[in-house]
Design an enzyme around this catalytic site. Structure first.
Site, mmCIF file in Angstrom:
data_model
loop_
_atom_site.group_PDB
_atom_site.id
_atom_site.type_symbol
_atom_site.label_atom_id
_atom_site.label_comp_id
_atom_site.label_asym_id
_atom_site.label_seq_id
_atom_site.Cartn_x
_atom_site.Cartn_y
_atom_site.Cartn_z
ATOM 1 N N HIS A 80 0.843 -1.218 0.006
ATOM 2 C CA HIS A 80 -0.074 -0.216 -0.045
ATOM 3 C C HIS A 80 0.704 1.234 0.049
ATOM 4 C CE1 HIS A 80 -3.027 3.023 1.110
ATOM 5 N NE2 HIS A 80 -2.188 3.170 2.401
ATOM 6 N N HIS A 104 3.855 7.005 5.224
ATOM 7 C CA HIS A 104 2.685 7.424 5.806
ATOM 8 C C HIS A 104 1.638 6.858 6.860
ATOM 9 C CE1 HIS A 104 0.202 5.453 2.573
ATOM 10 N NE2 HIS A 104 -0.881 5.661 3.576
ATOM 11 N N ASP A 105 1.811 5.537 6.514
ATOM 12 C CA ASP A 105 1.098 4.635 7.781
ATOM 13 C C ASP A 105 2.048 4.163 8.998
ATOM 14 O OD1 ASP A 105 -1.541 4.712 7.273
ATOM 15 O OD2 ASP A 105 -1.389 3.302 5.489
ATOM 16 N N GLU A 108 0.706 5.407 12.482
ATOM 17 C CA GLU A 108 -0.365 5.006 12.618
ATOM 18 C C GLU A 108 -0.232 3.381 13.030
ATOM 19 O OE1 GLU A 108 -3.045 7.040 12.979
ATOM 20 O OE2 GLU A 108 -4.355 5.827 13.420
ATOM 21 N N ASP A 109 0.406 2.643 12.248
ATOM 22 C CA ASP A 109 0.233 1.372 12.286
ATOM 23 C C ASP A 109 1.217 0.290 12.865
ATOM 24 O OD1 ASP A 109 -2.178 1.756 10.902
ATOM 25 O OD2 ASP A 109 -1.336 1.120 8.991
ATOM 26 N N ASP A 171 -3.352 8.409 -1.081
ATOM 27 C CA ASP A 171 -3.639 7.381 -0.042
ATOM 28 C C ASP A 171 -4.950 6.896 -0.369
ATOM 29 O OD1 ASP A 171 -3.585 5.764 2.296
ATOM 30 O OD2 ASP A 171 -4.680 7.318 3.311
HETATM 31 MN MN MN Z 1 -2.660 4.806 3.934
#
Ligand code: MN
Length: 755
Positions: A80, A104-105, A108-109, A171
């Site tokens: 992704h 970018h993630d 967050e992840d 995204d």
């Molecule tokens: Mn994303």
């Protein structure tokens, strides 16, 4: 007309019509995930000095830290961010943006935090990743279409660097491309709706018309697959019908262009299913009317050529007047420039034409991103290319973000004014995700009233972002506010310091008045009942209505309130009930307090312990007449503060200690308090005597004087004066100010600044 309907890929739409698989028609399978080397090569192609080491490191980092997580699509998760970065490379963005796309993630992840990103990839990258992470936390679950516009503004307000938005759009586009893999239909629908209402318009706003059209089409596919299929089918039908005409018109156009001797490139264009659907929805016209026209784009070397070609076309075919637009002379603020015209060609066929230069075509395709480029030594915002597209050459990234924020369409002056306003606003959310826009400075109680008056009237507390927080804290952008409510409407203790908006203030004031009235009614009821019983009568409603009418009062409640407030004597009530009844026994009743709140205390309020000791806050020195709040300090007693006293903030976390207080009548007649006055006066002979006699003449009792700064011609004094109430103090201050020697006379209170 905007460019969205006119740009977009020339897909073989229609070929898949009637297909029943879940995969989006026309989108097909995505190409393989680019390898590290492929991605670097792609960026290097337009940006020769790219720091390939940085890019490669970010690629590996994303791959490693997303680990073996799988997406619903069955692809490993790290595909992704790599696809997002690839989309950003498609629009030829700078390496910082592409690295941010890769990462970018991660925050967050995974357990990587933004500090790690900064250390490893630098502050620029960290700032973008942080911005995207913040945007991700917002959930737009509102079903109200009217909110969509606000969300768009909110996102723009939160985005200081336009590249954050570009990463977010990439995204979202990739998430839409893989949407059909997601299992829950509600979740698919919500994302599709949000994309259509918020992200596609944002993409259009920054000039990414192609991205916007792809988003719209993918969302349309999810939300209304039958409609989309029907439109594709009709388009295919029309194509078959029109094939002969289309070929003939293309030939005509080619001949016409050749005859000008100008170098050109001719492209055919196809209408997007969603934009056709929108037109069918909006206007009551037939499919044939909206779809049955041919569209071409003519791309030329320079602006004079554009006008020459336009002239040649208008000479040959007649132009449909309302359909001509000159966005070269007046480009859209997002940089879009082109000539648009529709002509009536042979066989009465309508032909829509876009005429533009290569640079303009690139802007139409890449939007904002078109103006980044490699120039001399630096890679960045390219002033010349911006100027060529009609943008202010001084624009830098930030200014450009502002430009977008301030009006995405020409002539939106009103809109601009509205957005100016939004800068002084704070964007907050209900737990269900509804956006509530408040003036900056607003607090939870203002929020509660913005949701609904019934919510505001019953507010007792607030949870902000899941935690119970002080009601005196101004809200911040993105706060999720959950209002805690009581059963019945009641004013919030200390509401004056907890409200910012006029609406909340006036509503709370009304609640306070209502409650006060209710208390006076209760007091009046007791006094009336007692007086009537002494006169030998049982106070029944029929009798009371009769009494009220005789006195000229419209209801029993008003009668009770008037007596409670002391506007009406109980003797008058008894006289009205029994004309001629001797009033001598009722005199006592008027003076006898029947309610413990009227015991000889200086303050009254709910939940006061009977023998509690009273202290007046030395910080604010409240006087009868001031609006006050009590704090029940353990082992000390009740400390009374002026409701605006900054010291109260120390007790924000202990709402159980707060007491809503009022001064009693008694407090207003006995000298209970000392006020401190600060006076600045001319330092002349006899000044002190003048000041003292002014205070004495106003019935103030001076209990202490101290001198502050003293200069040859100027003196500052602090004077402690015993007064019975605020009214008296006001009189004394006025008397002092009226003296010629006095420069300034004010009540001395602890500075409001020290919080
Ligand atoms: Mn994303």
């Amino acid at each position: 007309m905007d460019g969205s309907a006119l740009s977009g890929p020339e897909k073989g739409a229609g070929a898949n019509a009637g297909k029943t698989t879940a995969a989006p028609d026309g989108a097909g399978a995505l190409p393989p995930v680019p390898t590290r080397e492929e991605l670097i090569a792609k960026v290097r192609a337009y940006h020769p000095r790219v720091r390939s080491e940085l890019l490669g490191r970010a690629y590996d980092f994303a791959k490693k830290h997303h680990g073996e997580q799988m997406r619903d699509s069955g692809e490993v998760y790290y595909s992704h961010p790599i696809r997002v970065a690839n989309l950003l490379a498609d629009v030829r963005l700078d390496e910082v943006t592409i690295v941010a796309g890769l990462l970018h993630d991660v925050v967050e992840d995974t357990d990587i935090d933004i500090g790690d990103i900064e250390v490893r990839f630098g502050a620029d990258v960290a700032e973008l990743v942080d911005g995207v992470t913040k945007l991700d936390k917002l959930e737009f679950t509102s079903k109200e279409a009217a909110q969509a516009e606000n969300f768009q503004k909110f996102i723009l307000a939160m985005t200081s660097d336009i590249r954050v938005l570009l990463v977010k759009l990439a995204d979202r586009l990739h998430n839409m491309e893989t949407l059909h893999h997601r299992k829950k239909p509600e979740s698919r629908q919500r994302t599709a709706r949000e994309t259509m209402d918020i992200y596609a318009p944002l993409a259009r706003r920054v000039g990414l018309y192609d991205v916007a059209a792809r988003m719209d089409d993918l969302a349309f596919q999810e939300l209304n697959p039958e409609a989309r299929r029907a439109i594709l089918f009709r388009l295919e039908e029309l194509d078959r019908e029109n094939r002969g005409d289309l070929d003939r018109i293309r030939d005509d156009l080619t001949k016409l262009l050749d005859a000008t001797g100008i170098r050109y490139r001719l492209k055919g264009r196809r209408k997007q299913p969603y934009s056709l659907w929108r037109k069918l929805e909006r206007k009551s016209i037939s499919f044939r009317d909206v779809a049955d026209l041919f569209a071409f784009r003519v791309i030329l070397d320079n602006v004079p050529d554009c006008y020459s070609v336009l002239g040649a076309i208008h000479t040959h075919w007649s132009c449909i007047p309302d359909r001509f637009r000159d966005f070269i002379s007046v480009p859209k603020p997002n940089g879009y420039a082109s000539l648009h015209t529709t002509v009536r060609a042979s066989g009465n066929r309508r032909v829509e034409l876009q005429i533009r230069t290569e640079a303009m075509d690139r802007t139409a395709e890449y939007g904002v991103a078109a103006h980044w480029g490699y120039k001399n030594r630096a890679y960045g915002f390219d002033v010349d290319s911006a100027r060529a597209a009609g943008l202010d050459p001084e624009a830098n990234l930030k200014a450009f973000a502002e430009l977008l924020r301030d009006g995405a369409e020409p002539g939106e002056f009103l809109e601009h004014a509205k957005l100016e306003m939004y800068r002084e606003h704070v964007f907050t959310f209900t737990p269900k995700g509804k956006l509530i826009i408040l003036p900056a400075g607003a607090m939870p109680l203002d929020f509660a009233y913005a949701v609904h008056s019934a919510v505001g009237d019953t507010t007792t507390g607030a949870r902000i972002n899941g935690e119970e927080k002080s009601m005196r804290r101004p809200l911040k952008n993105g706060d999720v506010v959950d209002i805690i409510r009581g059963r019945a409407p009641a004013p919030v203790i200390g509401w004056e310091a907890m409200t910012y908006t006029g609406r909340a203030k006036s509503k709370q004031r009304k609640l306070e008045r209502d409650r006060e009235a209710a208390e006076f009614r209760r007091l009046g009821e007791g006094l009336i009942n007692q007086a009537l019983r002494r006169a030998g009568a049982e106070p029944v409603d029929v009798m009371l209505i009769d009494v009220a009418n005789k006195i000229g009062i419209s209801s029993i409640d008003d009668l009770r309130e008037d007596v409670g407030r002391g506007k009406l004597q109980t003797s008058a009530v008894v006289n009205a009930a029994f004309p001629g009844y001797a009033a001598e026994r009722t005199d006592d009743a008027d003076k006898t307090p029947i309610d413990s709140r009227h015991a000889p205390l200086f303050v009254e309020g709910k939940d006061l312990m009977p023998g509690v000791t009273l202290h007046l806050g030395q910080c604010c020195r409240p006087l009868p007449g001031d609006r006050i709040i009590g704090v029940q300090v353990p082992n000390k007693g009740l400390v009374v503060h002026i409701s605006s006293c900054p010291r109260l903030a120390e007790y924000d976390d202990r709402p159980e200690l707060w007491r809503d207080l009022k001064w009693t009548e008694l407090a207003k007649t006995g000298a209970v308090a000392t006020a401190r006055i600060r006076i600045n006066a001319s330092n002349q002979k006899g000044v002190l005597a003048k000041l003292c006699s002014a205070v004495a003449e106003s019935n103030g009792n001076i209990v202490g004087i101290s001198t502050g700064t003293r200069q040859p011609d100027f003196i500052e004094l602090l004077m402690d004066i015993e007064v019975e109430d605020l009214k008296r103090l006001t009189q004394i201050l006025a008397a002092l100010r009226s003296l010629a020697v006095v420069d300034r006379a004010v009540r001395d209170q602890e500075s409001q600044d020290e919080q």
